[in-house]
Design a protein around this motif. Sequence first.
Motif, PDB file in Angstrom:
ATOM      1  N   ASP A  12       0.832  -1.201   0.000  1.00  0.00           N
ATOM      2  CA  ASP A  12       0.000   0.000   0.000  1.00  0.00           C
ATOM      3  C   ASP A  12       0.871   1.257   0.000  1.00  0.00           C
ATOM      4  O   ASP A  12       1.968   1.272   0.559  1.00  0.00           O
ATOM      5  N   ILE A  60       1.376   4.314   1.869  1.00  0.00           N
ATOM      6  CA  ILE A  60       1.004   4.739   3.214  1.00  0.00           C
ATOM      7  C   ILE A  60       1.636   6.098   3.512  1.00  0.00           C
ATOM      8  O   ILE A  60       2.511   6.563   2.780  1.00  0.00           O
ATOM      9  N   GLU A 105      -6.350  14.454  -1.371  1.00  0.00           N
ATOM     10  CA  GLU A 105      -6.213  13.939  -2.737  1.00  0.00           C
ATOM     11  C   GLU A 105      -4.772  14.041  -3.212  1.00  0.00           C
ATOM     12  O   GLU A 105      -4.226  13.103  -3.806  1.00  0.00           O
ATOM     13  N   ASN A 164      -2.487  11.456  -1.434  1.00  0.00           N
ATOM     14  CA  ASN A 164      -2.638  10.239  -2.240  1.00  0.00           C
ATOM     15  C   ASN A 164      -2.106   8.982  -1.558  1.00  0.00           C
ATOM     16  O   ASN A 164      -1.421   8.160  -2.177  1.00  0.00           O
ATOM     17  N   ALA A 165      -2.408   8.841  -0.265  1.00  0.00           N
ATOM     18  CA  ALA A 165      -2.074   7.611   0.457  1.00  0.00           C
ATOM     19  C   ALA A 165      -3.364   6.847   0.744  1.00  0.00           C
ATOM     20  O   ALA A 165      -4.442   7.435   0.865  1.00  0.00           O
ATOM     21  N   LYS A 166      -3.245   5.531   0.866  1.00  0.00           N
ATOM     22  CA  LYS A 166      -4.421   4.721   1.195  1.00  0.00           C
ATOM     23  C   LYS A 166      -4.823   4.931   2.646  1.00  0.00           C
ATOM     24  O   LYS A 166      -6.003   4.963   2.989  1.00  0.00           O
ATOM     25  N   TYR A 167      -3.833   5.050   3.506  1.00  0.00           N
ATOM     26  CA  TYR A 167      -4.044   5.356   4.922  1.00  0.00           C
ATOM     27  C   TYR A 167      -2.751   5.924   5.459  1.00  0.00           C
ATOM     28  O   TYR A 167      -1.725   5.938   4.770  1.00  0.00           O
ATOM     29  N   ASN A 177     -11.953  -0.263   8.975  1.00  0.00           N
ATOM     30  CA  ASN A 177     -10.661  -0.420   8.294  1.00  0.00           C
ATOM     31  C   ASN A 177      -9.642  -0.976   9.284  1.00  0.00           C
ATOM     32  O   ASN A 177      -8.495  -0.521   9.332  1.00  0.00           O
ATOM     33  N   LEU A 228      -8.937   9.857   4.868  1.00  0.00           N
ATOM     34  CA  LEU A 228      -7.606   9.287   5.084  1.00  0.00           C
ATOM     35  C   LEU A 228      -7.564   8.654   6.468  1.00  0.00           C
ATOM     36  O   LEU A 228      -7.227   9.335   7.452  1.00  0.00           O
TER      37      LEU A 228
END
Length: 402
Positions: free
Chosen positions: A69, A71, A185, A188-191, A328, A365
């Motif tokens: 991912d 991160i 945005e 741009n990390a998934k978490y 999550n 996020l």
Amino acid sequence: MNIEERFLKYVSFDTQSDEYSNTTPSTFKQLELGKELVKEMLEIGIDDAHLDEFGIVYGTIKGNGGTGDVIGFIAHMDTSPDASGMNIKPQKVTNYDGSIIKLNNALNLSLDPEEFTSLKKMIGHDLITTDGTTLLGADDKAGVAIIMDLADYLYHHPEIKHNDIKIAFTPDEEVGRGADNFNVEKFNAKYAYTLDGGDICEYNYENFNAYSANVKITGKSIHPGNAKDKMVSAINVAIEFENMLPAQQKAYFTDGYDGFNHIHHLEGNCEEATLEYIIRNHNLSLAKKQINDFKRIKKYLDEKYGYELISLEINESYLNMAEIIKDNYYIIEKLEKAMKKLGIEAYASPIRGGTDGARLTYMGLPCPNIGTGGDNFHGPFEFVSLTMMKQSVEILKELVKE
């Protein structure tokens, strides 16, 4: 630079934020540390490092073949308005032996492990304290130093394969504005994880539901010699308002999951008075009941004095991120796995406060919180364990490997 040198450099910058300022960031002196961090990031190799128009520092540790991912790691640059952050004089305690630490003989200030019991866990650690005249700034320059140390390490150890790793440093977290202009945005990390906690054995994904209340009282000022049945003293009404709130919900009676109402500013005269509160509860339904107490008291006092005596404004500050994180939970499982690999007996605890991560979670996020080794934040008894800071870097390395 090693992590100690980084931390001492960062605390030399006065970055105190200002809750009464209308500028962005609230104090421009925060930008000086932001510029220094961008310079260091570019030197490390983070070629997209930049300071945006809102005082937020962004950068990407570019992926080198890893497929996990994307991160992120986030910390804040500002220090609390509660105590001076100017001309900090850190003191180092090497291999702490468990005794009382003298901070300032002239002021008779010490760190006594019988009073500050977390010190008992830090025997053998290297500590950094204040000299008793300022805060230290471990909240959250310890987090900044940990992330920067990780970035430097990864660029010198390309054998650790990873996807892009996003990092950000925010201003104004201490005055509740750290996430106001955060570009999720663009990040741009998934978490992500905030590095803004205490003991590195502890992680957080529950925080208060937080509101602010501003109570303005308009009295009737009459010469005290002719005041009978005419004067309405705004100061006396302010005292009356405060005393009508539930006594057991004052902050100094609460811990754990207890909520509270805390008056942090009061000023006034006979004609006008202002009370400023923070309202906190992990349970949203209970927080709303506390808000209703404010509304009920306003209504009662307006009716008692026969006119609209009180103006009440209540605003949401942030909500409990647990409502999002629970959907999550793999993010927490990855953190627990990383800590277990390092032999750290990890445990979750509710934050009796908030982090940028709480608001970022609701902005899309998911962002739980990791410890940095600091304690007694926001005042002259603040200290940090360098030993724990180094362990926190190791936790981040394991998260990257995951």
